[in-house]
Design a protein around this motif. Structure first.
Motif, PDB file in Angstrom:
ATOM      1  N   TYR A 115       1.316   3.065  18.311  1.00 52.31           N
ATOM      2  CA  TYR A 115       0.630   3.712  17.191  1.00 52.31           C
ATOM      3  C   TYR A 115       0.093   5.084  17.616  1.00 52.31           C
ATOM      4  CZ  TYR A 115      -3.070   4.637  13.810  1.00 52.31           C
ATOM      5  OH  TYR A 115      -3.878   5.238  12.884  1.00 52.31           O
ATOM      6  N   VAL A 116       0.257   6.053  16.734  1.00 50.55           N
ATOM      7  CA  VAL A 116      -0.257   7.405  16.991  1.00 50.55           C
ATOM      8  C   VAL A 116      -1.677   7.503  16.422  1.00 50.55           C
ATOM      9  CG1 VAL A 116       0.043   9.851  16.503  1.00 50.55           C
ATOM     10  CG2 VAL A 116       2.045   8.411  16.949  1.00 50.55           C
ATOM     11  N   ALA A 117      -2.621   7.867  17.285  1.00 50.34           N
ATOM     12  CA  ALA A 117      -4.033   7.890  16.899  1.00 50.34           C
ATOM     13  C   ALA A 117      -4.246   8.705  15.621  1.00 50.34           C
ATOM     14  CB  ALA A 117      -4.872   8.470  18.036  1.00 50.34           C
ATOM     15  N   ASN A 118      -5.095   8.159  14.761  1.00 54.15           N
ATOM     16  CA  ASN A 118      -5.516   8.842  13.524  1.00 54.15           C
ATOM     17  C   ASN A 118      -4.371   9.120  12.542  1.00 54.15           C
ATOM     18  OD1 ASN A 118      -8.191   9.021  14.512  1.00 54.15           O
ATOM     19  ND2 ASN A 118      -7.572  10.798  15.726  1.00 54.15           N
ATOM     20  N   GLN A 137      -3.069  -0.010 -11.189  1.00 51.56           N
ATOM     21  CA  GLN A 137      -2.798  -0.099 -12.621  1.00 51.56           C
ATOM     22  C   GLN A 137      -1.307  -0.316 -12.886  1.00 51.56           C
ATOM     23  OE1 GLN A 137      -5.220  -0.216 -14.936  1.00 51.56           O
ATOM     24  NE2 GLN A 137      -6.586  -0.192 -13.152  1.00 51.56           N
ATOM     25  N   PRO A 138      -0.984  -0.848 -14.057  1.00 44.50           N
ATOM     26  CA  PRO A 138       0.428  -1.052 -14.405  1.00 44.50           C
ATOM     27  C   PRO A 138       1.215   0.251 -14.278  1.00 44.50           C
ATOM     28  CG  PRO A 138      -0.971  -2.145 -15.998  1.00 44.50           C
ATOM     29  CD  PRO A 138      -1.877  -1.362 -15.105  1.00 44.50           C
ATOM     30  N   GLY A 139       2.350   0.172 -13.627  1.00 43.49           N
ATOM     31  CA  GLY A 139       3.207   1.335 -13.462  1.00 43.49           C
ATOM     32  C   GLY A 139       2.772   2.276 -12.350  1.00 43.49           C
ATOM     33  N   ALA A 140       1.608   2.005 -11.758  1.00 43.17           N
ATOM     34  CA  ALA A 140       1.108   2.912 -10.728  1.00 43.17           C
ATOM     35  C   ALA A 140       1.734   2.574  -9.368  1.00 43.17           C
ATOM     36  CB  ALA A 140      -0.407   2.822 -10.636  1.00 43.17           C
ATOM     37  N   GLN A 141       1.672   3.556  -8.505  1.00 40.90           N
ATOM     38  CA  GLN A 141       2.208   3.353  -7.162  1.00 40.90           C
ATOM     39  C   GLN A 141       1.119   3.648  -6.128  1.00 40.90           C
ATOM     40  OE1 GLN A 141       4.951   6.255  -5.090  1.00 40.90           O
ATOM     41  NE2 GLN A 141       6.397   4.580  -5.368  1.00 40.90           N
ATOM     42  N   ALA A 142       0.973   2.738  -5.194  1.00 46.18           N
ATOM     43  CA  ALA A 142       0.048   2.963  -4.080  1.00 46.18           C
ATOM     44  C   ALA A 142       0.869   3.270  -2.831  1.00 46.18           C
ATOM     45  CB  ALA A 142      -0.819   1.731  -3.854  1.00 46.18           C
ATOM     46  N   PHE A 143       0.175   3.859  -1.858  1.00 45.53           N
ATOM     47  CA  PHE A 143       0.908   4.493  -0.771  1.00 45.53           C
ATOM     48  C   PHE A 143       0.134   4.300   0.537  1.00 45.53           C
ATOM     49  CE2 PHE A 143       0.933   8.502   1.604  1.00 45.53           C
ATOM     50  CZ  PHE A 143       2.282   8.741   1.794  1.00 45.53           C
ATOM     51  N   ALA A 144       0.812   3.896   1.574  1.00 49.77           N
ATOM     52  CA  ALA A 144       0.185   3.752   2.892  1.00 49.77           C
ATOM     53  C   ALA A 144       1.168   4.255   3.939  1.00 49.77           C
ATOM     54  CB  ALA A 144      -0.169   2.295   3.164  1.00 49.77           C
ATOM     55  N   ARG A 145       0.626   4.887   4.963  1.00 45.47           N
ATOM     56  CA  ARG A 145       1.535   5.496   5.944  1.00 45.47           C
ATOM     57  C   ARG A 145       0.901   5.470   7.338  1.00 45.47           C
ATOM     58  NH1 ARG A 145       4.065  11.240   4.526  1.00 45.47           N
ATOM     59  NH2 ARG A 145       5.670   9.907   3.642  1.00 45.47           N
ATOM     60  N   PHE A 146       1.738   5.337   8.340  1.00 47.39           N
ATOM     61  CA  PHE A 146       1.274   5.541   9.722  1.00 47.39           C
ATOM     62  C   PHE A 146       2.442   6.054  10.560  1.00 47.39           C
ATOM     63  CE2 PHE A 146       3.128   1.997  12.185  1.00 47.39           C
ATOM     64  CZ  PHE A 146       3.603   1.192  11.158  1.00 47.39           C
ATOM     65  N   ARG A 147       2.091   6.550  11.727  1.00 48.15           N
ATOM     66  CA  ARG A 147       3.116   7.058  12.641  1.00 48.15           C
ATOM     67  C   ARG A 147       3.066   6.256  13.930  1.00 48.15           C
ATOM     68  NH1 ARG A 147       4.201  13.012  12.043  1.00 48.15           N
ATOM     69  NH2 ARG A 147       3.639  13.524   9.920  1.00 48.15           N
ATOM     70  N   ALA A 148       4.237   6.060  14.514  1.00 50.06           N
ATOM     71  CA  ALA A 148       4.314   5.363  15.808  1.00 50.06           C
ATOM     72  C   ALA A 148       5.434   5.989  16.626  1.00 50.06           C
ATOM     73  CB  ALA A 148       4.573   3.875  15.594  1.00 50.06           C
ATOM     74  N   VAL A 149       5.183   6.071  17.911  1.00 47.18           N
ATOM     75  CA  VAL A 149       6.164   6.682  18.816  1.00 47.18           C
ATOM     76  C   VAL A 149       7.023   5.582  19.425  1.00 47.18           C
ATOM     77  CG1 VAL A 149       6.439   7.917  21.006  1.00 47.18           C
ATOM     78  CG2 VAL A 149       4.752   8.693  19.333  1.00 47.18           C
ATOM     79  N   LEU A 150       8.310   5.820  19.417  1.00 41.88           N
ATOM     80  CA  LEU A 150       9.223   4.886  20.076  1.00 41.88           C
ATOM     81  C   LEU A 150       9.050   5.019  21.589  1.00 41.88           C
ATOM     82  CD1 LEU A 150      11.509   2.854  20.014  1.00 41.88           C
ATOM     83  CD2 LEU A 150      13.124   4.740  19.723  1.00 41.88           C
ATOM     84  N   ASN A 151       8.751   3.905  22.224  1.00 40.90           N
ATOM     85  CA  ASN A 151       8.492   3.942  23.670  1.00 40.90           C
ATOM     86  C   ASN A 151       9.758   4.281  24.453  1.00 40.90           C
ATOM     87  OD1 ASN A 151       5.857   3.205  23.211  1.00 40.90           O
ATOM     88  ND2 ASN A 151       6.347   1.031  23.297  1.00 40.90           N
TER      89      ASN A 151
END
Lengths: 341, 165
Positions: free
Chosen positions: B96-99, B151-165
C-alpha cells in the motif's frame, strides 16, 4: 474470460507507450505471478443488510530482464609479466525470472594504459561443489564456452565467474590496465522498458518480458595497477687506522654503511639485505646496526639482524631482514665494521 | 437471473467506459453493483506537446510499478442504500502507498489482519516488545465507510494505490 481478453489488449497499449518503472526491485514478485483482487461492499436497503463482491481483477507480473556484474576485487596491484591473475566476478540475475546470460571479456578498453592479456581460456565458471571450493578458482572450475554453457540463472541467483589474465611484460610502473567482463541477456538488450512480447527466457510465451534498468547487459571492471618496485643498495666505507688516520693497514677498522633505497609505486616484501665480510678482514662483534640502532649478532628473533659465521665455502656475512619496503618507508641504513687482518 | 445478468453487463460498460463485455455473475447483484479496476498511470504528450498523465487499464505490471485500484459502487435500485461500506484487501505481492486511499464522503480505516480496522493513529504493531504505530506499508486491508446514503442511480467511488513488489 472475455474481460481478461480485453485487458490483454489494454496491456499491449501499455507496452507500446514504453512505460519504464523507475524503481525496479531486485527480482521482486516472480514473473507470471497472477495477482487477484476483489472488493466487497456491505449496505442496507431499508432494514435488509446485503453484501456483494466486485468482479475479480487480475494483474499478471511481467518478466523484467535485469543483470548486475560486479568485480569482487576492483583494483589489483601487479608486476609487469605477472601471469595467471585471477579476478572473481559475480553475475547476479536481478530480474524476476530465469534468464540466460552471454559472458564476454573485453581487455581492449581504451581508458587505460595497457591491455591485460587474456589467458586461453580466460573465463571459468565456478564449479561450486563443496563449500571448500565454492567461490575459489581451482582446477575443478569449468571452462566457459559461449553459447554452450551460458549461465542460466533463476531470479535472484548468482553465477561466480573467474577471469584469468596475464600482465604484459612491457607495462610500466604506475600504468593501469582494465579487464571488463560483461553479461548480456540472451533474450536481448535495449533501452529500459523495451518489451519482448511473450518473450523472456523463463516463461516463454506466457507473459511479456521487459528490459529493466540495466538495459539487459552489465559489466564489471577489474583494474590492474602496475606497482613496480626496485630496491637498491649504496655502500660506502670509512677506514680508521689505529693512529687516528685513514690508512688501510692491518689492524685498521673499516666502517661500512649501506643505504637501502626503494623506488616505484609498489611494495617489496620480505626484503633481506646480506653482505659478505670481505676477505682478509674480520667482523667486529656487536658492530651491526640498522638505522643506527644496534642489533645483536646472534641468529635470533625478533632481532632484525644476524652475523653468520663462515661455513665451508660460504664466507662469513651479515644478514638484515628489512621486511616490506616501499617509498614511504624511506631509506634503511645498515652499518657494520670489520678489522683488516 | 438472466435479466439481472444482462443488466449488470450494461452497468459495467457505463460505469467503467471500457467497452468490456459482461462479467460472469453467479447471483443477483442486488442494489449495489461493485466494480473494481486496476490501472497504471501513463505519461502522454498531447497535441500541444504538453505532458499529461492518464490512467490505462493494466492486466500486467512490472515490479516497482504503482497500480491504482479503483472501486465504483452503483446503486441500481430505486431506493437509497444505507451504511455503504467498501472493503478491499491490498493484493498479494503489493504494498500500500501511504496516504493514497481516497473516497469522497468516506471515513477511511485500515487493517493489518482484516479483522481490526482503525485509523492510522489507532493501528499498532508489536515490535521489539513494544507497541508502535503501524506503518502504511504494513496495511493489508482498506475500508471506506460512506457517510451518506447512496441514492438511486448514484455512483460512489473509492481508490487506493499499491506498488507491485
Amino acid at each position: 474470460m472475455q474481460s481478461s481478453k480485453f485487458l490483454g489488449a489494454a496491456s499491449a497499449l501499455v507496452m507500446a507507450l514504453g512505460f519504464v518503472p523507475n524503481n525496479v526491485h531486485a527480482a521482486g514478485a516472480p514473473a507470471g505471478t497472477v495477482i487477484n483482487s476483489t472488493a466487497d461492499v456491505s449496505y442496507t436497503v431499508g432494514t435488509v443488510a446485503t453484501t456483494a463482491n466486485s468482479n475479480l481483477v487480475t494483474v499478471t507480473v511481467i518478466e523484467v530482464i535485469d543483470v548486475n556484474v560486479t568485480a569482487q576485487t576492483a583494483n589489483v596491484t601487479v608486476n609487469p609479466g605477472d601471469t595467471t591473475q585471477v579476478s572473481t566476478y559475480w553475475v547476479d540475475n536481478i530480474g524476476n525470472s530465469a534468464e540466460t546470460f552471454l559472458l564476454t571479456l573485453n581487455n581492449a578498453v581504451t581508458s587505460d594504459q595497457f591491455d591485460p592479456i587474456a589467458a586461453t581460456p580466460a573465463i571459468y565458471l565456478d564449479s561450486g561443489g563443496g563449500a571448500a571450493t565454492a567461490g575459489i578458482y581451482d582446477s575443478s572450475d569449468i571452462v566457459y564456452v559461449p553459447g554452450s554453457n551460458d549461465p542460466a540463472l533463476a531470479a535472484d541467483a548468482r553465477a561466480v565467474v573467474f577471469v584469468v589474465n596475464d600482465i604484459p611484460g612491457n607495462a610500466l610502473d604506475g600504468q593501469l590496465g582494465i579487464s571488463r567482463l560483461s553479461a548480456t541477456s540472451r533474450t536481448g538488450t535495449d533501452v529500459p522498458g523495451t518489451p519482448f512480447p511473450n518473450g523472456g527466457n523463463g516463461i516463454n510465451g506466457v507473459v511479456d518480458a521487459v528490459i529493466g534498468v540495466s538495459t539487459g547487459t552489465d559489466s564489471g571492471d577489474t583494474t590492474y595497477l602496475i606497482a613496480g618496485v626496485s630496491v637498491t643498495a649504496a655502500k660506502t666505507q670509512a677506514v680508521v687506522d689505529t693512529w687516528g688516520g685513514s690508512r688501510p693497514v692491518p689492524g685498521a677498522r673499516i666502517n661500512y654503511s649501506i643505504a637501502v633505497n626503494t623506488t616505484g609505486t609498489g611494495t617489496a616484501t620480505n626484503v633481506v639485505f646480506t653482505d659478505n665480510i670481505p676477505p682478509n678482514t674480520t667482523y667486529v662483534p656487536g658492530s651491526l646496526a640498522l638505522d643506527a640502532v644496534a642489533v645483536t649478532d646472534a641468529v635470533d628473533l625478533p632481532d632484525d639482524g644476524d652475523y653468520v659465521a663462515a661455513s665451508g665455502p660460504t664466507p662469513a656475512r651479515i644478514r638484515v631482514p628489512l621486511g616490506s619496503l616501499n617509498t614511504a618507508a624511506g631509506t634503511k641504513t645498515v652499518t657494520f665494521s670489520v678489522v683488516i687482518n | 437471473m438472466i435479466k439481472g445478468n444482462r443488466f449488470y453487463g450494461l452497468v459495467a460498460i457505463a460505469a467503467a467506459c471500457l467497452g468490456s463485455p459482461a462479467f460472469a455473475q453467479d447471483k443477483d447483484p442486488g442494489c449495489i453493483v461493485l466494480k473494481s479496476v486496476a490501472e497504471i498511470e501513463q505519461t502522454v504528450v498531447n497535441a500541444k506537446g504538453e505532458k499529461t498523465t492518464k490512467l490505462v487499464p493494466a492486466s500486467t505490471a512490472l515490479p516497482g510499478v504503482e497500480v491504482i485500484w479503483t472501486v465504483t459502487a452503483n446503486n441500481i435500485c430505486k431506493v437509497p442504500s444505507e451504511k455503504v461500506t467498501i472493503n478491499n484487501a491490498v493484493p498479494e505481492h503489493m504494498t500500500y502507498v501511504a496516504n493514497s486511499a481516497m473516497g469522497p464522503g468516506t471515513d477511511i480505516t485500515y487493517s493489518l489482519d482484516g479483522k481490526t480496522f482503525g485509523t492510522a493513529e489507532q493501528l499498532t504493531v508489536k515490535a521489539d516488545g513494544a507497541q508502535r504505530q503501524a506503518r502504511a506499508d504494513e496495511y493489508r486491508h482498506i475500508r471506506w465507510v460512506f457517510k451518506n446514503s447512496l441514492q438511486p442511480g448514484a455512483q460512489a467511488f473509492a481508490r487506493f494505490r499499491a506498488v507491485l513488489n
